[in-house]
Design a protein around this motif. Structure first.
Motif, PDB file in Angstrom:
ATOM      1  N   ALA A 195       0.835  -1.204   0.000  1.00  0.00           N
ATOM      2  CA  ALA A 195       0.000   0.000   0.000  1.00  0.00           C
ATOM      3  C   ALA A 195       0.870   1.255   0.000  1.00  0.00           C
ATOM      4  CB  ALA A 195      -0.930  -0.009   1.222  1.00  0.00           C
ATOM      5  N   TRP A 196       1.944   1.228   0.770  1.00  0.00           N
ATOM      6  CA  TRP A 196       2.826   2.400   0.830  1.00  0.00           C
ATOM      7  C   TRP A 196       3.530   2.631  -0.507  1.00  0.00           C
ATOM      8  CZ3 TRP A 196       5.243   5.291   5.235  1.00  0.00           C
ATOM      9  CH2 TRP A 196       4.368   5.343   6.328  1.00  0.00           C
ATOM     10  N   VAL A 197       3.965   1.552  -1.124  1.00  0.00           N
ATOM     11  CA  VAL A 197       4.643   1.709  -2.423  1.00  0.00           C
ATOM     12  C   VAL A 197       3.652   2.223  -3.469  1.00  0.00           C
ATOM     13  CG1 VAL A 197       5.816   0.461  -4.290  1.00  0.00           C
ATOM     14  CG2 VAL A 197       6.439   0.017  -1.910  1.00  0.00           C
ATOM     15  N   GLU A 198       2.458   1.623  -3.488  1.00  0.00           N
ATOM     16  CA  GLU A 198       1.434   2.032  -4.447  1.00  0.00           C
ATOM     17  C   GLU A 198       0.991   3.476  -4.236  1.00  0.00           C
ATOM     18  OE1 GLU A 198      -0.055   0.582  -7.278  1.00  0.00           O
ATOM     19  OE2 GLU A 198       1.875  -0.418  -6.914  1.00  0.00           O
ATOM     20  N   ALA A 199       0.956   3.905  -2.991  1.00  0.00           N
ATOM     21  CA  ALA A 199       0.472   5.253  -2.668  1.00  0.00           C
ATOM     22  C   ALA A 199       1.536   6.321  -2.901  1.00  0.00           C
ATOM     23  CB  ALA A 199       0.007   5.292  -1.213  1.00  0.00           C
ATOM     24  N   GLY A 200       2.753   5.899  -3.287  1.00  0.00           N
ATOM     25  CA  GLY A 200       3.815   6.892  -3.471  1.00  0.00           C
ATOM     26  C   GLY A 200       4.352   7.396  -2.148  1.00  0.00           C
ATOM     27  N   ALA A 201       4.570   6.477  -1.208  1.00  0.00           N
ATOM     28  CA  ALA A 201       5.159   6.855   0.079  1.00  0.00           C
ATOM     29  C   ALA A 201       6.469   6.127   0.331  1.00  0.00           C
ATOM     30  CB  ALA A 201       4.181   6.554   1.219  1.00  0.00           C
ATOM     31  N   ALA A 202       6.816   5.180  -0.537  1.00  0.00           N
ATOM     32  CA  ALA A 202       8.024   4.386  -0.303  1.00  0.00           C
ATOM     33  C   ALA A 202       8.487   3.715  -1.597  1.00  0.00           C
ATOM     34  CB  ALA A 202       7.749   3.306   0.755  1.00  0.00           C
ATOM     35  N   ASP A 203       9.820   3.554  -1.717  1.00  0.00           N
ATOM     36  CA  ASP A 203      10.387   2.732  -2.801  1.00  0.00           C
ATOM     37  C   ASP A 203      10.801   1.364  -2.275  1.00  0.00           C
ATOM     38  OD1 ASP A 203      10.326   4.813  -4.821  1.00  0.00           O
ATOM     39  OD2 ASP A 203      11.946   5.770  -3.690  1.00  0.00           O
ATOM     40  N   GLY A 204      10.581   1.157  -1.012  1.00  0.00           N
ATOM     41  CA  GLY A 204      10.985  -0.074  -0.361  1.00  0.00           C
ATOM     42  C   GLY A 204      11.060   0.212   1.129  1.00  0.00           C
ATOM     43  N   PHE A 205      11.717  -0.659   1.879  1.00  0.00           N
ATOM     44  CA  PHE A 205      11.705  -0.511   3.331  1.00  0.00           C
ATOM     45  C   PHE A 205      13.039  -0.915   3.937  1.00  0.00           C
ATOM     46  CE2 PHE A 205       7.419  -0.960   1.885  1.00  0.00           C
ATOM     47  CZ  PHE A 205       6.749   0.021   2.584  1.00  0.00           C
ATOM     48  N   ASN A 206      13.304  -0.294   5.065  1.00  0.00           N
ATOM     49  CA  ASN A 206      14.448  -0.668   5.877  1.00  0.00           C
ATOM     50  C   ASN A 206      13.891  -1.479   7.046  1.00  0.00           C
ATOM     51  OD1 ASN A 206      17.143  -0.656   6.717  1.00  0.00           O
ATOM     52  ND2 ASN A 206      16.796   1.151   8.016  1.00  0.00           N
ATOM     53  N   ILE A 207      14.154  -2.787   7.024  1.00  0.00           N
ATOM     54  CA  ILE A 207      13.550  -3.672   8.024  1.00  0.00           C
ATOM     55  C   ILE A 207      14.387  -3.623   9.306  1.00  0.00           C
ATOM     56  CG2 ILE A 207      12.763  -6.028   8.507  1.00  0.00           C
ATOM     57  CD1 ILE A 207      11.427  -4.567   6.056  1.00  0.00           C
ATOM     58  N   CYS A 208      13.780  -3.054  10.344  1.00  0.00           N
ATOM     59  CA  CYS A 208      14.473  -2.915  11.629  1.00  0.00           C
ATOM     60  C   CYS A 208      13.968  -4.028  12.540  1.00  0.00           C
ATOM     61  CB  CYS A 208      14.184  -1.547  12.240  1.00  0.00           C
ATOM     62  SG  CYS A 208      14.611  -0.174  11.140  1.00  0.00           S
ATOM     63  N   ALA A 209      14.466  -5.233  12.313  1.00  0.00           N
ATOM     64  CA  ALA A 209      13.987  -6.392  13.068  1.00  0.00           C
ATOM     65  C   ALA A 209      14.106  -6.130  14.566  1.00  0.00           C
ATOM     66  CB  ALA A 209      14.788  -7.626  12.680  1.00  0.00           C
ATOM     67  N   ALA A 210      13.099  -6.549  15.318  1.00  0.00           N
ATOM     68  CA  ALA A 210      13.090  -6.306  16.760  1.00  0.00           C
ATOM     69  C   ALA A 210      14.192  -7.089  17.457  1.00  0.00           C
ATOM     70  CB  ALA A 210      11.733  -6.678  17.341  1.00  0.00           C
ATOM     71  N   ALA A 211      14.402  -8.329  17.065  1.00  0.00           N
ATOM     72  CA  ALA A 211      15.426  -9.176  17.684  1.00  0.00           C
ATOM     73  C   ALA A 211      16.039 -10.039  16.595  1.00  0.00           C
ATOM     74  CB  ALA A 211      14.817 -10.045  18.780  1.00  0.00           C
ATOM     75  N   LEU A 212      17.356 -10.207  16.669  1.00  0.00           N
ATOM     76  CA  LEU A 212      18.084 -10.937  15.628  1.00  0.00           C
ATOM     77  C   LEU A 212      18.757 -12.179  16.184  1.00  0.00           C
ATOM     78  CD1 LEU A 212      19.606  -7.899  13.735  1.00  0.00           C
ATOM     79  CD2 LEU A 212      17.947  -9.539  12.839  1.00  0.00           C
ATOM     80  N   PRO A 213      18.819 -13.245  15.399  1.00  0.00           N
ATOM     81  CA  PRO A 213      18.338 -13.335  14.019  1.00  0.00           C
ATOM     82  C   PRO A 213      16.845 -13.644  13.890  1.00  0.00           C
ATOM     83  CG  PRO A 213      19.402 -15.393  14.618  1.00  0.00           C
ATOM     84  CD  PRO A 213      19.541 -14.468  15.801  1.00  0.00           C
ATOM     85  N   ILE A 214      16.114 -13.864  14.995  1.00  0.00           N
ATOM     86  CA  ILE A 214      14.756 -14.401  14.875  1.00  0.00           C
ATOM     87  C   ILE A 214      13.803 -13.524  14.054  1.00  0.00           C
ATOM     88  CG2 ILE A 214      14.760 -15.985  16.839  1.00  0.00           C
ATOM     89  CD1 ILE A 214      13.557 -13.728  18.547  1.00  0.00           C
ATOM     90  N   GLY A 215      13.896 -12.186  14.230  1.00  0.00           N
ATOM     91  CA  GLY A 215      13.004 -11.296  13.486  1.00  0.00           C
ATOM     92  C   GLY A 215      13.277 -11.372  11.989  1.00  0.00           C
ATOM     93  N   LEU A 216      14.550 -11.549  11.633  1.00  0.00           N
ATOM     94  CA  LEU A 216      14.921 -11.702  10.226  1.00  0.00           C
ATOM     95  C   LEU A 216      14.461 -13.052   9.689  1.00  0.00           C
ATOM     96  CD1 LEU A 216      16.484 -11.072   7.612  1.00  0.00           C
ATOM     97  CD2 LEU A 216      18.568 -11.819   8.791  1.00  0.00           C
ATOM     98  N   GLN A 217      14.617 -14.087  10.500  1.00  0.00           N
ATOM     99  CA  GLN A 217      14.178 -15.424  10.076  1.00  0.00           C
ATOM    100  C   GLN A 217      12.679 -15.419   9.778  1.00  0.00           C
ATOM    101  OE1 GLN A 217      15.903 -17.274  13.517  1.00  0.00           O
ATOM    102  NE2 GLN A 217      17.542 -18.272  12.336  1.00  0.00           N
ATOM    103  N   ASP A 218      11.896 -14.809  10.663  1.00  0.00           N
ATOM    104  CA  ASP A 218      10.447 -14.703  10.427  1.00  0.00           C
ATOM    105  C   ASP A 218      10.162 -13.965   9.127  1.00  0.00           C
ATOM    106  OD1 ASP A 218       9.952 -15.972  12.808  1.00  0.00           O
ATOM    107  OD2 ASP A 218       9.139 -14.226  13.859  1.00  0.00           O
TER     108      ASP A 218
END
Lengths: 446, 446
Positions: free
Chosen positions: A378-401
């Motif tokens: 929705a954000w990309v379609e709405a012209g609010a983002a070209d992508g995202f910076n994923i700030c995983a809460a805990a690593l590596p588990i947040g990245l694995q999910d």
């Protein structure tokens, strides 16, 4: 045509949640351990992320300060970004490597040289996240009592970035002849001496590092303020923004892209990647459980320390009462965003620090993979983002999910690559080669 | 009992000979290529060297200066030491990693942090070679027209080193509890805030990096001058000296070890490793051929550039005439050593630059493995060295010769290890753990 996304992974510390180290599945010593980061970077590379990213600060608050200023946090000891990413460059082959460095407490020659070196070591995968540093804890490690004022910081930053770009143009991409018989190592016409003389810096050059496969490192910025957005518009190729709702995000995106165009640049040559912290479950309830599990591990002292840098010491106020207006005008300007968030969502001190402690200020998404992918689309379609910076809460588990659940969902929707097409960060991001100020080639001839 | 030697390998550029890049067996682009250094470091590790070492300068002379100032040399482009050694840390497991950094153009917090991080990344294999920088080419990249005077440079260096050591004492070796249930990440009593306030620096601390397996990085210095030797005596654990004959070497060794003792330190806690550049043949004649082959590749412009930094522009003088006395008193003090060498050995300008270009000022040994081992043993027996810093003329070939011929000879004589006994650089060098200024443990409990 479906617009693909760029994805970065923020991997500082053990993830962006303040209590990540207390999670049962997290190695508490990981932030000081290369093995942890190798694991994370390789997982991110296997998931085809554009890049991993290290935020940075050059100082921690010391224990002789007010309560809550140095807490029981994993954020007291870590590896330094440039040394860490150089080690990771040797143990990965495709993923981009972006490190933060301050323009206030560095010299442009060092920054130009170290990032150019990382860029060669990694085969053209380096990026520099430009920050100006606003904390007194940092200032006090560099011969000062308090941080530089906003105007001076950004004026210095703008000149700093120009000097670094100038030094990166020292050598043309085809400068090195390596003609042993003729004794010609390089073509002197393809070496440029900067001779910069400005208000903050006098730097002669040339830089003693050859160009990389991507011409020069990617420039990254978080530009939210007026002066920050102007630096981003002039030079940045990636911007980490932190808008917390779609309308703000869309307005920010439109504003920044217009500024890029006004600088004579293609708006698509700057990618805007808002930071998000996803908590992912097979059901919404499971996602919420993951979120609550970590939040319950945030002690008040730790929570208050997250507000300290921007709002001062709030320990004298009731935790379940309203967030007070700061009196100190200096604190007030820094506190602006946090205060707006508290007022908008009617948060108590405890609720505010939990929100911040859960994602260090990035936008929190709690839900199923499909819900999170919907939101990202929705954000990309709405012209609010070209992508995202994923700030995983805990690593590596947040990245694995995220890699196991959200990335396949994005791939099914045609929103994310299933393999790397090129070998440089510039190629992953779909950015054009930079132009040299001398109009000369920036990459070696094929 | 036979005294074993410590051995370092200097691996800057493509070796220490000015024309190394033109040697038929050398990759001319190697100094900008990680692969080259990985190959060299792994060869050195297979040969059981204590460490690899990167000299450094933060500027190259630009082409608008006098003739001979920027030459057709491979020393115009290279990788930066800290990023390079961090990458090598990931691809090696035992060998020590020593990088040079200047106390004049850096801030102590950055240096303390980056080396501590490299030390953790490498599992306790890092070292810092402390230099003060004396070239104008470097000064001009850091807001100055010319380099700092000798007195100021060394006064700043002495304080800089004290601040770095103080920051390295921030965390005790047993500070991190990682108690998830109790919420205790670290023990606050084991964190120390430096609060340094001195003439050149005000640095609060603490450092945000945990201690490594060797307690802290090894301190290395080249201390030849009075102030340099005092810094070495107070803090250094390895010294690269460049005496060119045994008597000078013995006098220097005795002088420095006495200074170490006067500082209340065990003289054996500082290792003196003179630099040598060996040319090794199965016969003396073959060794001489290797030497002559490289020397013949030194063009006059390149040769003169090697004298330029210390003696100024000599291109107006006949190459086969005597070395002139410099008029400029500033040049004169820097030129002292070169001039003494020229007078002692009655060298022409061409002979002087060839001598310097062949080993960048280190002592040149031309002979068979047995002759070179004899010479090395003689220095150790005479009390002039604890080992050597091998400044191979061209890499990897000079290292391959040394590893194949000289190291087995030293091993047969009981002068060099056949395998590593420990995993840290401190262990290879046989140095004791450092002492914290707080009298607290510097390594994690077993």
């Amino acid at each position: 045509m479906t617009k693909p996304m760029s994805l970065g992974l923020s991997m500082r510390y053990l993830g962006y949640h303040a209590a990540a180290w207390r999670h049962p599945a997290v190695d508490p010593g990981g932030a000081s351990d290369l093995t942890h980061f190798v694991n994370v970077a390789r997982l991110a590379e296997a998931a085809k992320f554009d890049m991993v990213f290290l935020a940075d600060g050059i100082g921690i608050r010391a224990k002789d300060e007010p309560p809550g200023s140095l807490c029981q946090s994993a954020q007291t000891a870590e590896l330094e970004p440039l040394t860490l990413l150089s080690a990771l460059a040797a143990l990965t082959s495709r993923i981009g490597l972006v490190a933060t460095a301050s323009t206030t407490y560095n010299e442009p020659f060092h920054i130009a040289r170290k990032y150019a070196s990382l860029d060669r070591i990694s085969g053209g995968r380096a990026g520099w996240n430009i920050v100006t540093s606003w904390s007194d804890a940092e200032a006090q490690n560099f011969n000062r009592d308090s941080h530089l004022d906003y105007g001076t910081r950004y004026e210095r930053a703008a000149e700093f970035v120009e000097v670094v770009k100038g030094l990166w143009d020292s050598w043309d991409g085809d400068a090195f002849r390596h003609d042993k018989a003729g004794g010609t190592f390089f073509d002197p016409a393809k070496l440029h001496v900067l001779n910069h003389v400005g208000k903050h810096f006098k730097v002669k050059g040339p830089l003693s590092v050859a160009r990389s496969a991507q011409g020069r490192p990617i420039l990254v910025q978080a530009g939210a303020s007026e002066a920050g957005m102007e630096i981003a518009a002039a030079s940045a190729e990636v911007v980490y923004a932190v808008p917390h709702d779609l309308d703000t995000g869309r307005a920010y995106y439109a504003d920044l892209k217009q500024r890029v165009a006004r600088n004579g640049r293609d708006p698509d040559s700057l990618k805007i990647l808002p930071g998000i912290t996803p908590f992912i479950g097979r059901t919404e309830a499971e996602a919420r459980e993951k979120f609550d599990l970590l939040n319950a591990l945030v002690e008040p002292e730790l929570g208050l320390s997250y507000l300290y840098g921007q709002m001062g010491n709030l320990s004298a106020h009731p935790l379940d009462g309203p967030v007070p207006e700061p009196n100190d005008p200096k604190v007030k300007s820094i506190a602006k965003n946090l205060l707006a968030l508290a007022r908008r969502e009617n948060l108590t001190i405890r609720q505010l620090y939990t929100t911040i402690a859960a994602g260090f200020g990035s936008r929190i998404l709690v839900g199923t993979a499909s819900q999170i992918a919907d939101e990202m689309e929705a954000w990309v379609e709405a012209g609010a983002a070209d992508g995202f910076n994923i700030c995983a809460a805990a690593l590596p588990i947040g990245l694995q999910d995220f890699a196991a659940e959200v990335i396949p969902e994005l791939q099914r929707r045609g929103r994310f690559r299933t393999d790397y097409a090129g070998s440089t960060l510039r190629s992953h991001l779909g950015l054009p080669l930079p132009e040299s100020r001398y109009g000369t080639p920036v990459v070696p001839p094929r």
